[in-house]
Design an enzyme around this catalytic site. Structure first.
Site, short mmCIF file in Angstrom:
data_model
loop_
_atom_site.label_atom_id
_atom_site.label_comp_id
_atom_site.label_asym_id
_atom_site.label_seq_id
_atom_site.Cartn_x
_atom_site.Cartn_y
_atom_site.Cartn_z
N THR A 20 -14.41 -6.98 -14.15
CA THR A 20 -13.55 -6.22 -15.14
C THR A 20 -13.87 -6.51 -16.47
O THR A 20 -13.80 -5.68 -17.44
CB THR A 20 -12.21 -6.24 -14.74
OG1 THR A 20 -12.04 -5.85 -13.58
CG2 THR A 20 -11.33 -5.54 -15.70
N ASP A 74 -11.82 -10.44 -8.17
CA ASP A 74 -11.52 -10.13 -6.83
C ASP A 74 -11.91 -11.56 -5.92
O ASP A 74 -11.08 -11.84 -5.08
CB ASP A 74 -12.09 -8.98 -6.11
CG ASP A 74 -11.20 -7.91 -6.50
OD1 ASP A 74 -9.94 -7.89 -7.04
OD2 ASP A 74 -11.75 -6.64 -6.08
#
Length: 326
Positions: free
Chosen positions: A14, A94
């Site tokens: 991200t 993640d």
């Protein structure tokens, strides 16, 4: 005094993601090249001597053993390069805790290694990427960052790889440290260490393996039977990690199947699907030949068990000693 020379190894995530709109909820991770990211960071005026290298540009849900191997090789090279003082790894959130923990166990501690990511894409309102990265630069450049193993910097906190975990799906404070909490608090203008170094001068605890044994995680659920244990054993599991109820509990049918697996030489680790808490040894563990995960959640327990099996460690008592050490 010169600025620390910091190598930045980029893997995407991200922090390198874009949505094409400041208000869209969805976005594509791994869109910004590290050269462009560092050029944007330079506009902030933060004193730093940074060199970038692109290892990958993916969402971290797609991390692979091959990418781990390439990343580890680049870090190992940097550890032996006297011109490099520290390394920052940009990474998706993640699987950041798994990558950080794997590197923590397979790298020496002389130079700071800092993972950093973001929870909001680079073009989102309130993007946290550049701030987190500025914090990571401040941590990596600090001599007190060495001797602490791999560190993760997110949301103005510095977490040890052994404790860091993603605790929330959203928000800029998505990471927490268990059981020890943050080792430092960081902002672009300040850094306060809260805990002393715990691994000063340590070599790597494990050699990075030539291959990773197959160690699946078995998620416990109500009315679960033994079929999934048998399926994983038939698929060639070299070890099994249970994400159990509460403090590593399981239905009787599953316990019987896992006890048979352990008796056949397949190491079994009891962890918990609960967000936070220790899994201690229980009276049945000796007879069942089970290992208690202690403070490690299922994902990290899997990493440690893989490294142990790859190193030839399969005796439950020796595996338990390694989990107790964490």
């Amino acid at each position: 005094m010169r600025d620390a020379s910091i190598l930045v190894l980029a893997t995407g995530g991200t922090i390198a993601g874009e949505a094409g709109s400041a208000v869209r909820a969805d976005y594509r991770p791994g869109q910004i090249d590290i050269a462009d990211f560092l050029a944007a960071f330079a506009q902030l005026g933060v004193p730093a001597c940074l060199t970038g290298r692109q290892i990958a540009n993916i969402g971290s849900e797609d991390i692979s053993v091959e990418l781990w191997r390439e990343l580890h090789a680049a870090l190992h090279e940097a550890m032996n390069d006297p011109a490099i003082d520290a390394v920052i790894v940009t990474h998706g959130t993640d699987t950041a805790e798994e990558t950080a923990f794997l590197l923590d166990l397979t790298l020496p501690t002389e130079k700071p290694v800092v993972l950093v990511g973001a929870m909001r894409a680079a073009d989102a309102v309130g993007s946290d990427g550049l701030r987190n990265f500025a914090n990571a630069v401040r941590v990596a450049a600090d001599p007190q960052a060495s001797g602490r193993g791999v560190l993760l910097v997110m949301g103005d906190q510095v977490l040890s790889a052994r404790d860091a975990r993603k605790a929330r799906t959203g928000g800029t404070s998505a990471f927490a440290g268990f059981p020890r909490g943050p080792v430092a608090l960081a902002t672009p203008s300040a850094l306060d260490w809260l805990q002393p170094p715990h691994r000063s001068g340590e070599p790597a605890r494990f050699v990075f393996p030539n291959s990773f044994p197959y160690v699946p995680v078995l998620f416990a659920y109500a009315a679960m039977g033994a079929a999934e244990v048998e399926r994983l054993r038939n698929a060639g599991a070299a070890g099994l990690v249970l994400a159990g109820f509460g403090s590593g509990n399981m239905p009787d049918a599953v316990r019987t199947a896992l006890t048979k697996a352990a008796a056949a030489g397949v190491p079994v680790v009891r962890a918990t699907r609960v967000d936070e808490g220790l899994v201690d040894r229980e009276p049945q563990d000796d007879a069942s030949r089970f290992v208690a995960a202690r403070a490690l959640g299922p994902a990290k327990a899997r990493i440690l068990l893989q490294l142990l099996i790859a190193s030839g460690v399969t005796d439950p008592a020796d595996i338990q000693a390694a989990f107790d050490r964490r």
